[in-house]
Every structure is written in C-alpha cells, then in structure tokens.
Design a protein around this motif. Structure first.
Motif, short mmCIF file in Angstrom:
data_model
loop_
_atom_site.label_atom_id
_atom_site.label_comp_id
_atom_site.label_asym_id
_atom_site.label_seq_id
_atom_site.Cartn_x
_atom_site.Cartn_y
_atom_site.Cartn_z
N LEU A 1 0.65 7.97 13.52
CA LEU A 1 0.99 9.44 13.10
C LEU A 1 -0.78 10.02 12.88
N GLY A 2 -1.49 9.23 12.37
CA GLY A 2 -2.80 9.55 11.87
C GLY A 2 -3.24 8.70 11.13
N GLU A 3 -4.63 8.96 10.67
CA GLU A 3 -5.32 8.21 9.88
C GLU A 3 -5.69 8.78 8.53
N GLY A 4 -5.42 8.18 7.38
CA GLY A 4 -5.94 8.77 6.13
C GLY A 4 -7.51 7.85 5.89
N GLY A 5 -7.93 8.18 4.68
CA GLY A 5 -9.07 7.40 4.13
C GLY A 5 -8.62 5.80 3.80
N PHE A 6 -7.33 5.68 3.52
CA PHE A 6 -6.99 4.17 3.34
C PHE A 6 -6.54 3.58 4.55
N GLY A 7 -6.33 4.21 5.63
CA GLY A 7 -5.93 3.56 6.89
C GLY A 7 -4.80 4.37 7.72
N PRO A 8 -4.43 3.53 8.76
CA PRO A 8 -3.37 4.38 9.55
C PRO A 8 -2.05 4.37 8.84
N VAL A 9 -1.15 5.74 9.58
CA VAL A 9 0.04 5.80 9.06
C VAL A 9 0.65 5.83 10.47
N TYR A 10 1.87 5.18 10.62
CA TYR A 10 2.87 4.93 11.72
C TYR A 10 4.09 5.65 11.46
N VAL B 1 11.12 6.72 9.33
CA VAL B 1 10.18 6.50 8.42
C VAL B 1 8.83 6.63 8.64
N ALA B 2 7.90 6.86 7.75
CA ALA B 2 6.35 6.55 7.90
C ALA B 2 5.67 5.23 7.18
N VAL B 3 5.07 4.80 7.83
CA VAL B 3 4.66 3.60 7.31
C VAL B 3 3.05 3.50 7.09
N LEU C 1 8.30 16.09 -3.86
CA LEU C 1 7.46 15.01 -3.60
C LEU C 1 8.04 14.02 -2.48
N VAL C 2 7.12 13.50 -1.87
CA VAL C 2 7.27 12.64 -0.61
C VAL C 2 8.25 11.54 -1.27
N LYS C 3 9.16 10.83 -0.83
CA LYS C 3 9.82 10.11 -1.36
C LYS C 3 9.37 8.73 -0.70
N ILE D 1 6.26 2.51 2.55
CA ILE D 1 7.21 3.17 3.41
C ILE D 1 7.65 4.40 2.81
N TYR D 2 7.58 5.60 3.58
CA TYR D 2 7.90 6.75 3.11
C TYR D 2 8.89 7.36 4.01
N GLU D 3 9.75 8.35 3.36
CA GLU D 3 10.59 9.21 4.23
C GLU D 3 9.72 9.85 5.20
N TYR D 4 10.23 10.06 6.29
CA TYR D 4 9.60 10.60 7.50
C TYR D 4 9.32 12.25 7.27
N MET D 5 8.31 12.76 7.42
CA MET D 5 8.42 14.41 7.23
C MET D 5 7.95 14.89 8.91
N ALA D 6 8.95 15.39 9.25
CA ALA D 6 8.75 15.74 10.70
C ALA D 6 7.81 16.94 11.19
N LEU E 1 0.36 20.08 5.86
CA LEU E 1 0.30 21.53 5.88
C LEU E 1 -0.87 21.89 6.56
N ASP E 2 -1.74 21.28 6.44
CA ASP E 2 -3.34 21.44 7.02
C ASP E 2 -3.28 21.75 8.58
N VAL E 3 -2.26 20.93 8.99
CA VAL E 3 -2.25 20.95 10.45
C VAL E 3 -1.70 22.53 10.98
N VAL F 1 -0.28 17.53 1.19
CA VAL F 1 1.17 18.40 1.33
C VAL F 1 1.91 18.30 2.63
N LEU F 2 2.94 17.40 2.85
CA LEU F 2 3.75 17.33 4.02
C LEU F 2 5.05 18.28 3.94
N LEU F 3 5.30 18.53 5.33
CA LEU F 3 6.43 19.46 5.40
C LEU F 3 7.63 18.68 6.26
O1 ACK Z 1 -1.60 15.63 9.01
P1 ACK Z 1 -0.72 14.51 9.56
O2 ACK Z 1 -0.07 14.48 11.11
O3 ACK Z 1 0.29 13.91 8.73
O4 ACK Z 1 -1.69 13.30 9.73
C1 ACK Z 1 -1.59 12.40 8.55
C2 ACK Z 1 -1.53 11.08 8.90
O5 ACK Z 1 -0.12 10.65 8.62
C3 ACK Z 1 -2.48 10.33 7.86
O6 ACK Z 1 -2.09 10.61 6.37
C4 ACK Z 1 0.77 11.61 8.55
N1 ACK Z 1 1.69 11.38 7.53
C5 ACK Z 1 1.65 10.89 6.31
N2 ACK Z 1 2.60 10.57 5.72
C6 ACK Z 1 3.65 11.11 6.46
C7 ACK Z 1 4.98 11.07 6.49
N3 ACK Z 1 5.64 10.75 5.28
N4 ACK Z 1 5.75 11.38 7.36
C8 ACK Z 1 4.97 11.82 8.35
N5 ACK Z 1 3.75 11.84 8.69
C9 ACK Z 1 2.83 11.59 7.77
C10 ACK Z 1 -0.09 12.85 8.21
#
Ligand code: ACK
Length: 618
Positions: A310-319, A329-331, A360-362, A376-381, A385-387, A435-437
């Motif tokens: 899904l993307g990469e944060g400062g801590f590593g990738p998110v799948y 889910v988002a991992v 809050l993201v669960k 492992i987080y709930e997936y935020m479709a 927000l910055d996107v 902030v995830l949506l």
């Molecule tokens: O801005 P994004 O598309 O949304 O890219 C970042 C990336 O992973 C690194 O943080 C996405 N992301 C993080 N947590 C979740 C989640 N719970 N559900 C969906 N996407 C997520 C985030």
C-alpha cells in the motif's frame, strides 16, 4: 392489498390457499407478516414455517433478489400505533396482476394477465429454489445454490453433529470452531459475510438511526449478540440490525443480499500479554492484543508481494492482506532499518490494545516471530487524508461537508486520546498522512508509534529525543522537547488549516510570513480570510463553518501553549455558535529550526514530511 396487522382490533390480514382448485375452503398453506420491528413475510404449512422473505432492507426483501429489480411494483411498509402492514401497488396501472397462495405448489405466485393469449401467466414464484426452504442448513449454516452439498457451516463454525452432517441431515446446524469468551480481547471478533440473506429476525433488534460502527459497538457490548448489519442498504448503508443467539436461515444471494457481520472466535489468534515482561495481572489485561501467526499473514499478503504493497512509511512498508474469512487488513512490517525501533513498536502495540474509538484506526493484532515484527490494522479503503487533500484532482472529491466531517472526526479522536480514554495519550505526530479514511471517508487517526502515555494528572513531558514532523511541531516541542496535549493541539491547528486551504503547511510558498499559518494569520488580520479557503471548493462550502474553522485553527497554533484551547473546547467550538476569543500572534517561524539540530540527530532525517527524530538542545 394489505398484509399485516390491525393492532387495535388484533386482526391479522394474511393469505390462505384454497383446499384445492375446486374447493375454496381454507387450506393449510398461509402467507403472513411477522410483527417485529424488522418485519418479514413468512409462509406456513399448518403450524410449520417453510419460507421467509428476509426483512425489508430499504430496497427489497433481503431474501428476494428480484424485488429490487421488479420496477413495476412499489412496496411500502406502514407501521404506526394502529396498523402494521406491507402493501404494494403496480406502477404501470394498465397491467393486470394478482398474487395467489397455491395449495398444490406450496407457493406464493404472482400472475400477470397476458392480453394476447388471454391467459394468466406466472411472473414470479416463491420459494424459488432449494435454499429457500426455511432453515434448511440449521443454526450458523449457510445454503449455497450450485454447490454440493448446498449446506455449509459459516466460516469459523463446524457441524454440531459431523456424522449427521455428512449424511446430509443438516438441521442440527453448526457450532463455533473453538470456544470464545465474550468481550475477551482477541477471543472474539466480527467477520464480514457479503451477499447473504440475513438471518431470521425473530430474535433481532433494529435502530434506524445508528451508524454501522455504533451498531458494532452495541453488538459487542451484549454477550448474546451474534451478528449485526445495516438495517437499510440504500446509499452505502445506514441503521443497525443486531441478532441474538442462533443465526437461522442464512443463504448466499449471488449479486444480491447484503453484508452481515458475524461474531466468532478468531481462529488464528492467541492472547499475548505482558509484552514488556509485566506480570501484574491487571497490567496484563491492559496490554493484551491478538497474536497472529507469521505464516497466516504471509499467506494473507501474498508473501508480502509488491502488488499488495500500500505504501511505505518511515518505519517500513505497509501491505494489504486478506484473512481467511475475507476480512481485509493492512499489515505494517517493521523493517530492519526502520526508524520505528522495537521500543516504538511495543509502544504502539500496548497503546493500541487499549484504545477503542471510531476515529482511531483499530489494530487487530500483531506478530513477533522470527525476525519479523508486524502490526495488523483494519483496512482503510481510502488510505490517507494527504492523498486527497494535496492533490488537485483528488482534492475535488473532498467537498466541504466531507472536510467538515473529517475535521470533526479528527477532533473527537484527539479528544478521546487526551481526555476520554483511560490513559492520557499525547500523539506527538498528528499530520495529514497519519489520518486514514475508511470507505465512507470517516477519518481515523493512525500511527501511535510515537505516542506517549501520561499518568494521572500529568499533562506534559520532556524528551531529549524530539520526534515528529516539521510543519506540525509546536515551537516548545521542536525547540525544548516539551510535549503536552497542547503540542498535539498545535498539530491539530496546522491540520485544520491544511484541510480548509487544501495546502500543505511545509510546502507553502514562503512569500508571506514563511508558511501556511502566517498566510492564514495575515489574511485574517486584513479581513480577507475567505481568500484562504481552498479554491477547488468553489462556492460549495459553508462560509460560516469555513471561517470558524480558520479562526479555531489560528487559536490552536498560538505561540504559547496556555493560550491554545484544549480539544474539549475545540470540539464544542466546532459545533456551536459560541463567541471565540481573538487569536494571538501564531508560531509561524518553524521553518527557522536550526539545521545543526538535524545533524545532531542520532537517526537519519528526511526532507519530505516523514517523521523525524532529533536530539533537542537544552
Ligand atoms: O497514504 P497511503 O496510501 O495510506 O500510504 C500510506 C502507506 O500505507 C504507508 O503508511 C497506507 N496505510 C497505512 N495504514 C493503512 C491502513 N490501515 N489501511 C490502508 N492503508 C494504510 C497509507
């Protein structure tokens, strides 16, 4: 025609079949309406029920796929203190149609008059197929047309009597695969089952005004609750229906039906406690979080494939991952070189186990196995927000009502962290990318790796390791390492101004007063705050709300922490007309943070808006 109840006289209007084609005296097949707050139609042979329609879902009956597409029929449900009934009328009044209960075919038939042949033709018939037989698969079973055998246990359940089940005697139904304890974190959860006819509504409860999240909480609170769903599926869904005890008569409805969330034991989870090696029982209960098995997460994410990234944060990738029951889910995978070290990871695990709020993201669980550390987080479709906010074309999708809801949601989430949760949490890294949506654009604050817990009355702390993101950091935190709920309020103020203007604070052209905060301040001083509002909103915004948001934003970014409001008063001010104090000069000199500080950091820094970490000078 009315099918239902005259409540004053206690009369039930229902259809009864003739004994046979030549004898109009009452046969034993009847069709009537259940008088519950989630009504449905049922058919009986004598005292044995053999069919139910499923409840009205706002478009049709949950178990009759054709109703929604049957554009020639208008259905109405009337419910008041005197009467309760279902009625329907034909839209095309020139057609002639009738409904009969047919004793020989055990069916309710709709017949239409064919002018050419001058005969009645059957236009629809209920029950339609094998799976329409009432409760054919027993409790917690699901009937699937086209599969052999047609009855299955719902995922997470197994046949109560395996022997009878293999002999196609399904009426004993299914039971949980494994024991679960009510509300014991990690022992039960909800799984989404899509395209189903929802269960028998006799033991259900409906509230048309609740959201799906509220519905879930309502179900979670009650140990007899076994499932929940939207009571109305129109327009993305609304309202709440919850079911108690056994779930009866569920069937798959390809291309129809609705989502049903069923409570079950999470098979791949175990409880982990005392992640910090604590052995005090109450502390253990505080910090328990389901532990996922590495193999199941690898499987869910296609072996952490690039396609699932899904993307990469400062801590590593998110799948993105899909668990065995279909739950998305988002991992978050902590990379070896991650700035989020084991300490931050454990911090996030512990806090997330405790925090539960709709904004809050669960976190569903974690995995610490071999060299892997996964959350492992709930997936935020709708991702972050910055996107949306900082992209000129995506930004247009965020109209003012959505932005205002997002602002309110973030404010409530932060208020919960600061005040309403049992712990007092300072997030320390609130920003648009955290902030995830969700699929309905509800905002959820994420990333608690840097969050700090303050005990009791403690409202601030001091650190020599300043972590956060430029553009969002309060001056007292950036310069002196002092963090408090008011430094979070500052970050919230920046975010608020970004949402209203659609512009990033850090990237704002430094012509006037260096940044977005200065720009907002100057325009407000000059009596032109309207010019600050995102032009892509055109005239769609509510001027009063937008100006109030700018005002609140400027109050939040005031230089002195004591001048800034707390989140409780921000939440009130957002929804009230109360007079607001005039903001004092804001802190807009953040771009002046000396760069030597950056070089004194013991971790690498990034020039983009990734979270930074640095040693603070004293
Ligand atoms: O801005 P994004 O598309 O949304 O890219 C970042 C990336 O992973 C690194 O943080 C996405 N992301 C993080 N947590 C979740 C989640 N719970 N559900 C969906 N996407 C997520 C985030």
């Amino acid at each position: 025609m009315k099918l239902g109840w005259d409540l004053k006289k206690g009369l039930n209007w229902f259809l009864t079949a003739w004994k046979n084609w030549d004898d109009p005296s009452p046969g034993d097949f009847t069709r009537s309406t259940l008088h519950t707050n989630n009504p449905e139609e049922v058919m009986w042979k004598g005292t044995t029920q053999y069919y139910r329609s499923g409840p009205w879902d706002g478009i049709g009956f949950s178990g009759i796929p054709s109703v929604s597409s049957d554009s020639n029929t208008n259905y109405t449900i009337v419910s008041n203190k005197d009467e309760f009934y279902i009625t329907y009328s034909l839209i095309d009044k020139s057609l002639i149609s009738r409904v009969v209960m047919n004793q020989t075919r055990y069916a309710r038939q709709r017949l239409a008059w064919n002018i050419d042949s001058q005969t009645w033709r059957v236009s629809s018939e209920l029950p339609t197929d094998f799976c329409d037989q009432y409760n054919i698969c027993g409790a917690f079973g699901i009937c699937v047309i086209g599969q052999a055998p047609a009855c299955k246990c719902l995922d997470g359940f197994k046949p109560k009597s395996p022997r009878n089940w293999t002999q196609m005697s399904w009426n004993q139904g299914c039971v949980h695969n494994q024991t679960w304890s009510c509300r014991k974190k990690g022992r039960d959860g909800f799984n989404k089952f899509s395209n189903v006819k929802v269960p028998d509504t006799r033991r259900s409860w409906v509230n048309a005004n609740m959201t799906l999240d509220e519905c879930k909480n309502k179900c979670w609170e009650n140990c007899s609750c076994t499932a929940y769903a939207n009571s109305d599926i129109k327009g993305g869904g609304s309202g709440c229906a919850i079911w108690f005890s056994d779930l009866l008569d569920i069937r798959l409805m390809p291309n129809a039906g609705q989502d049903l969330y069923i409570r079950l034991a999470m098979s791949e989870t175990e409880i982990i406690t005392g992640i910090e090696g604590k052995n005090n029982k109450s502390q253990q209960e505080d910090f328990e979080l389901p532990l996922f098995d590495l193999a199941s997460i690898a499987h869910a994410t296609n072996n952490f494939s690039n396609d699932n990234k899904l993307g990469e944060g400062g801590f590593g990738p998110v799948y993105k991952g899909i668990l065995p029951y279909g739950q998305e889910v988002a991992v978050k995978r902590l990379s070896e070189t991650s700035r989020q070290g084991l300490k931050e990871f454990k911090n996030e695990v512990m806090l997330c186990a405790e925090l539960q709020h709709r904004n809050l993201v669960k976190v569903l669980g974690c995995c610490i196995q071999d060299d892997e550390k996964l959350l492992i987080y709930e997936y935020m479709a709708n991702k972050s927000l910055d996107v949306f906010l900082f992209d000129s074309s995506q930004g247009k999708l965020l109209d003012w009502p959505k932005r205002f809801c997002i602002i309110n949601g973030i404010a409530r989430g932060l208020l919960y962290l600061h005040q309403d949760s049992r712990l007092r949490i300072i997030h320390r890294d609130l920003k648009a990318s955290n902030v995830l949506l969700d699929n309905e654009m509800n905002p959820k604050i994420s990333d608690f790796g840097l969050a700090r817990m303050c005990g009791g009355d403690q409202i601030e702390g001091k650190t020599s390791r300043v972590v956060g993101t430029y553009g969002y950091m309060a001056p007292e935190y950036a310069f002196d390492g002092i963090f408090s709920i008011k430094s979070d309020v500052f970050s919230f103020g920046v975010l608020l101004l970004e949402i209203v203007s659609g512009k990033k604070n850090r990237l704002f052209s430094p012509n006037d007063y260096n940044n977005l905060i200065g720009h907002a301040w100057r325009l407000s001083k000059e009596g032109k705050p309207m010019q600050f509002i995102d032009t892509s909103l055109k005239d769609s915004y509510n001027l009063h709300e937008a100006l109030r948001c700018i005002h609140i934003g400027l109050l939040c970014v005031q230089h002195h922490p004591n001048d800034r409001p707390n989140m409780a008063s921000v939440v009130v001010s957002l929804s009230n007309e109360n007079a607001l104090p005039l903001p004092k000069n804001p802190s807009y000199q953040l771009n002046d943070i000396p760069t030597e500080r950056e070089s004194s950091s013991n971790t690498s820094l990034s020039v983009n808006d990734v979270t930074t970490s640095m040693l603070s000078g004293r």
